[in-house]
Every structure is written in C-alpha cells, then in structure tokens.
Design a protein around this motif. Sequence first.
Motif, PDB file in Angstrom:
ATOM      1  N   GLU A  17      -5.707  11.960  -0.849  1.00 42.57           N
ATOM      2  CA  GLU A  17      -7.124  12.238  -0.958  1.00 42.57           C
ATOM      3  C   GLU A  17      -7.508  13.301   0.069  1.00 42.57           C
ATOM      4  N   THR A  18      -8.427  14.170  -0.301  1.00 45.70           N
ATOM      5  CA  THR A  18      -8.753  15.321   0.537  1.00 45.70           C
ATOM      6  C   THR A  18     -10.258  15.529   0.578  1.00 45.70           C
ATOM      7  N   LEU A  19     -10.782  15.773   1.781  1.00 45.84           N
ATOM      8  CA  LEU A  19     -12.201  16.079   1.926  1.00 45.84           C
ATOM      9  C   LEU A  19     -12.417  16.996   3.118  1.00 45.84           C
ATOM     10  N   ASP A  20     -13.671  17.384   3.311  1.00 42.55           N
ATOM     11  CA  ASP A  20     -14.039  18.284   4.397  1.00 42.55           C
ATOM     12  C   ASP A  20     -14.872  17.520   5.420  1.00 42.55           C
ATOM     13  N   LEU A  21     -14.475  17.580   6.685  1.00 38.22           N
ATOM     14  CA  LEU A  21     -15.165  16.837   7.731  1.00 38.22           C
ATOM     15  C   LEU A  21     -16.606  17.299   7.917  1.00 38.22           C
ATOM     16  N   GLU A  22     -16.908  18.525   7.528  1.00 37.67           N
ATOM     17  CA  GLU A  22     -18.284  19.008   7.632  1.00 37.67           C
ATOM     18  C   GLU A  22     -19.227  18.151   6.790  1.00 37.67           C
ATOM     19  N   ASP A  23     -18.728  17.626   5.673  1.00 34.14           N
ATOM     20  CA  ASP A  23     -19.574  16.793   4.819  1.00 34.14           C
ATOM     21  C   ASP A  23     -19.859  15.444   5.476  1.00 34.14           C
ATOM     22  N   LEU A  24     -18.937  14.940   6.297  1.00 35.87           N
ATOM     23  CA  LEU A  24     -19.206  13.716   7.049  1.00 35.87           C
ATOM     24  C   LEU A  24     -20.326  13.956   8.055  1.00 35.87           C
ATOM     25  N   GLU A  25     -20.246  15.062   8.766  1.00 42.17           N
ATOM     26  CA  GLU A  25     -21.264  15.377   9.773  1.00 42.17           C
ATOM     27  C   GLU A  25     -22.633  15.561   9.111  1.00 42.17           C
ATOM     28  N   THR A  26     -22.672  16.292   8.010  1.00 38.15           N
ATOM     29  CA  THR A  26     -23.934  16.496   7.305  1.00 38.15           C
ATOM     30  C   THR A  26     -24.521  15.177   6.833  1.00 38.15           C
ATOM     31  N   SER A  27     -23.674  14.313   6.287  1.00 40.87           N
ATOM     32  CA  SER A  27     -24.144  13.019   5.781  1.00 40.87           C
ATOM     33  C   SER A  27     -24.671  12.148   6.917  1.00 40.87           C
ATOM     34  N   ALA A  28     -23.993  12.172   8.062  1.00 39.76           N
ATOM     35  CA  ALA A  28     -24.460  11.387   9.207  1.00 39.76           C
ATOM     36  C   ALA A  28     -25.800  11.907   9.719  1.00 39.76           C
ATOM     37  N   LEU A  29     -25.962  13.209   9.785  1.00 38.29           N
ATOM     38  CA  LEU A  29     -27.245  13.784  10.201  1.00 38.29           C
ATOM     39  C   LEU A  29     -28.360  13.371   9.239  1.00 38.29           C
ATOM     40  N   LEU A  30     -28.068  13.356   7.952  1.00 43.20           N
ATOM     41  CA  LEU A  30     -29.055  12.962   6.963  1.00 43.20           C
ATOM     42  C   LEU A  30     -29.438  11.493   7.123  1.00 43.20           C
ATOM     43  N   LEU A  31     -28.447  10.622   7.304  1.00 47.55           N
ATOM     44  CA  LEU A  31     -28.731   9.199   7.454  1.00 47.55           C
ATOM     45  C   LEU A  31     -29.529   8.927   8.726  1.00 47.55           C
ATOM     46  N   ALA A  32     -29.196   9.625   9.803  1.00 46.55           N
ATOM     47  CA  ALA A  32     -29.954   9.454  11.050  1.00 46.55           C
ATOM     48  C   ALA A  32     -31.408   9.877  10.857  1.00 46.55           C
ATOM     49  N   ALA A  33     -31.632  10.969  10.135  1.00 54.19           N
ATOM     50  CA  ALA A  33     -32.999  11.420   9.870  1.00 54.19           C
ATOM     51  C   ALA A  33     -33.732  10.428   8.966  1.00 54.19           C
ATOM     52  N   PHE A  34     -33.024   9.889   8.000  1.00 53.06           N
ATOM     53  CA  PHE A  34     -33.613   8.898   7.084  1.00 53.06           C
ATOM     54  C   PHE A  34     -34.110   7.673   7.847  1.00 53.06           C
ATOM     55  N   LEU A  35     -33.341   7.228   8.836  1.00 53.01           N
ATOM     56  CA  LEU A  35     -33.658   5.999   9.559  1.00 53.01           C
ATOM     57  C   LEU A  35     -34.718   6.191  10.629  1.00 53.01           C
ATOM     58  N   VAL A  66       0.853  -1.195   0.000  1.00 52.65           N
ATOM     59  CA  VAL A  66       0.000   0.000   0.000  1.00 52.65           C
ATOM     60  C   VAL A  66       0.884   1.238   0.000  1.00 52.65           C
ATOM     61  N   PRO A  67       0.410   2.327  -0.611  1.00 51.74           N
ATOM     62  CA  PRO A  67       1.161   3.586  -0.535  1.00 51.74           C
ATOM     63  C   PRO A  67       1.234   4.081   0.902  1.00 51.74           C
ATOM     64  N   ARG A  68       2.329   4.720   1.225  1.00 51.15           N
ATOM     65  CA  ARG A  68       2.445   5.376   2.521  1.00 51.15           C
ATOM     66  C   ARG A  68       1.842   6.774   2.389  1.00 51.15           C
ATOM     67  N   GLY A  69       1.039   7.137   3.359  1.00 48.13           N
ATOM     68  CA  GLY A  69       0.426   8.457   3.329  1.00 48.13           C
ATOM     69  C   GLY A  69       0.135   8.930   4.734  1.00 48.13           C
ATOM     70  N   THR A  70       0.512  10.151   5.048  1.00 44.04           N
ATOM     71  CA  THR A  70       0.302  10.705   6.375  1.00 44.04           C
ATOM     72  C   THR A  70      -1.046  11.414   6.426  1.00 44.04           C
ATOM     73  N   PHE A  71      -1.835  11.108   7.452  1.00 43.01           N
ATOM     74  CA  PHE A  71      -3.097  11.806   7.656  1.00 43.01           C
ATOM     75  C   PHE A  71      -2.793  13.204   8.172  1.00 43.01           C
ATOM     76  N   ARG A  72      -3.306  14.215   7.473  1.00 39.59           N
ATOM     77  CA  ARG A  72      -2.985  15.596   7.823  1.00 39.59           C
ATOM     78  C   ARG A  72      -4.252  16.416   7.993  1.00 39.59           C
ATOM     79  N   GLN A  73      -4.247  17.273   9.002  1.00 33.79           N
ATOM     80  CA  GLN A  73      -5.301  18.263   9.169  1.00 33.79           C
ATOM     81  C   GLN A  73      -4.888  19.498   8.388  1.00 33.79           C
ATOM     82  N   LEU A  74      -5.709  19.904   7.429  1.00 29.48           N
ATOM     83  CA  LEU A  74      -5.439  21.101   6.656  1.00 29.48           C
ATOM     84  C   LEU A  74      -6.141  22.281   7.314  1.00 29.48           C
ATOM     85  N   LEU A  75      -6.218  23.399   6.624  1.00 28.35           N
ATOM     86  CA  LEU A  75      -6.888  24.561   7.194  1.00 28.35           C
ATOM     87  C   LEU A  75      -8.383  24.290   7.342  1.00 28.35           C
ATOM     88  N   GLY A  76      -8.977  24.901   8.349  1.00 31.09           N
ATOM     89  CA  GLY A  76     -10.396  24.724   8.592  1.00 31.09           C
ATOM     90  C   GLY A  76     -10.723  23.294   8.970  1.00 31.09           C
TER      91      GLY A  76
END
Length: 346
Positions: free
Chosen positions: A315-333, A153-163
């Motif tokens: 790979e890069t993403l925004d943690l706010e999208d995880l929270e939004t998606s979890a809130l949506l799934l909880a409401a769905f269920l 597997v590729p080596r990759g460091t988990f990094r916190q970016l801005l925001g």
Amino acid sequence: MDISTSLKTLCGCPGPSGREGPVADTAMELLRPWVDTVSKDPFGNVVGVRRCGKENAKRVILDAHLDEVGLVITGAKDGFLRFRPVGGIDPRMLPNREVTILSQPPQFGLIAVLPPHVQTAGDSNKSIPLSDLYIDAGLTQREGEALVGTFVVPRGTFRQLLGTAVSGKALDDRAGFVTLLRTAELLKDVPLDVDVYFMGSIREEVNGGGALVGAFSIAPHCFVAVDVTHARTPDGPKDETFPAGKGTVIGIGPNITRWMSGRLIDKARENHLPWAPEVMTGHSGTNAWRVQTAREGIATAVVSLPLKYMHSPVETLDLEDLETSALLLAAFLTDLEKEGGEFLAD
C-alpha cells in the motif's frame, strides 16, 4: 512527533482482525503523550481522551481502525498449510508471497506457487483460487495440524519512496491512526470546548464491531471515521479516485451528517487546505456506516486519505495527506460547540 517513524512503528506490528493485541499496545503508547488518559476497553479498542475541563461536555470520537487484513490456518496437507482470508484479501497478490505465521514464537512462511516449467498451458494467465493455495513453512503434517486456528499476516517492509511517499503493509488504516496522533499533537495546547476521544478501533475489516461497541459505550454527540480511499493510478477510473499528495478527501452522502461535512469543507476553505469531495451514495465502506445507527443515532462524517494498492503488502500513500488531514481535523474540533450552534442539527 515524526509521522513517518510513528507510521513505520505501527505498520511493523501484526494485527489482523480479531488479533490486534500487539498493535493496540503500541498504539496506546504512541497516543499517551497527547491525551489526558488512555486505556483499552473490554472489546480491545484503544481509547485516549483529551478533556476540555467543562462539566458534562459534549463528546466527539475521532476513529481509525487498527486491524489489517490477513489469513487464518484451517488445516494441513502433507505439512502444507491450508488457509482462509480474514477480511478482503485479493487472491491475485498471494502466490509467492512471504508471510508471518503468528504462532509463539512467530514463524516465517511463504505461499507456494508452481514454477512456470510445470504449469499447464494457460495457467500463468489465471488467478489461482484461494482453495488451491498453501503456505509452506517447512513443517511436518503434525506440526501443521497444531497450527490450525493460527492467524497469518503478509510480510511487508515499510519503505520511504521519493519525496513524501511511503509504502508498506497495513497503511489501511494505521495511516488513519497516525493522523489521529498528529491531530492530538496539534491540539495539545489548544483550548477545546468538547471532550475528544481518539479511538483506535478493532475488527473493521470483518464487521466494524470495534467502532460500534466503542461508540455505544462512549455515546458521542458526533463521530468522525478517518480511513483511506482509492488513490489515482494509470489504470484506475478518474471519477472514483483521488490524486495522492493533493490533499484530504471529505465524504458527502447519506452516511454523512450534513452539518459535519459542511463544517469540514468550510474549515478546509478557511485554512486553505487542499481537499476533494467524495460522493458516497450508499455504504461508505467505513466505520461510520454502522456507528450512524448506534444507540439513538449518531452524527457521522468521513475523512479519507488517498491510498494506492489497497489491501496489499505494498500500500502506498503520501505523508502530506496525513498532515493536511490532521490540520483539518484540528480546525474542525477547535471551538466546535461555540461555532456549531445546534450541535446535532442537520
């Protein structure tokens, strides 16, 4: 639960398709506090169950795959290791890349690249074919031959970016699994009228076999694949990408059961959650594709997280999208059977 810490823990585990054991074990422990039972099925999927307490309750699977793309060693030449891809590896990002060889114990290696001083004219402007690349781990020929069949597997460091942005390897789809963890946490004290199965599936990057086997065994009444989609970058097509940090993405198309996408959209609107539609005219590129035709047919939906630089170690993403998606799934269920009417109707 701290989303960033959980994501860092999962992304730090090796788990190429077919060799997901370490990440699956970690996923089980992260899921355990939020479900009634957690186990690993015979195929290797992680399955946590939150039961509603009703006899013969309907079953819902939330799925996110645990495997990552990688490499497998196929031979050696003068101690340099030949390899082939496991999943959709982009050869452009491999030269000069640090890797972890999953031997016992694991070994450090790097993918060899010719320095510009000895390249021929025009070589620096070309993508090097996989067949011309080698891993250098400082091995003898005999040591290299002994590693044939070993995964990398590729080596990759988990990094916190801005925001709230983060970067690292295997966010596809460990970020989806952390979304499941957060959903389970949100539902911890919420009464449910369906049994919810949180599944960390394996082998999605090669054939989707984990989700197919898991769905056949559990026989759910509906299935939600939580995966990633392409986030917007300056060089990306705007009509096929989604801005990171601006909400969840809901799939719409022939791979998606209409009542499920409709309910997801309704719940996003009711709860004022930012979202965007992703029209999927054919193959969704997720586990929902194969699960839809499992058994006698299973209702499916896709919820996606916008991700930049897919299938790379950055790979890069925004943690706010995880929270939004979890809130949506909880409401769905919540009150799914009560509000769903004919649960399987389209």
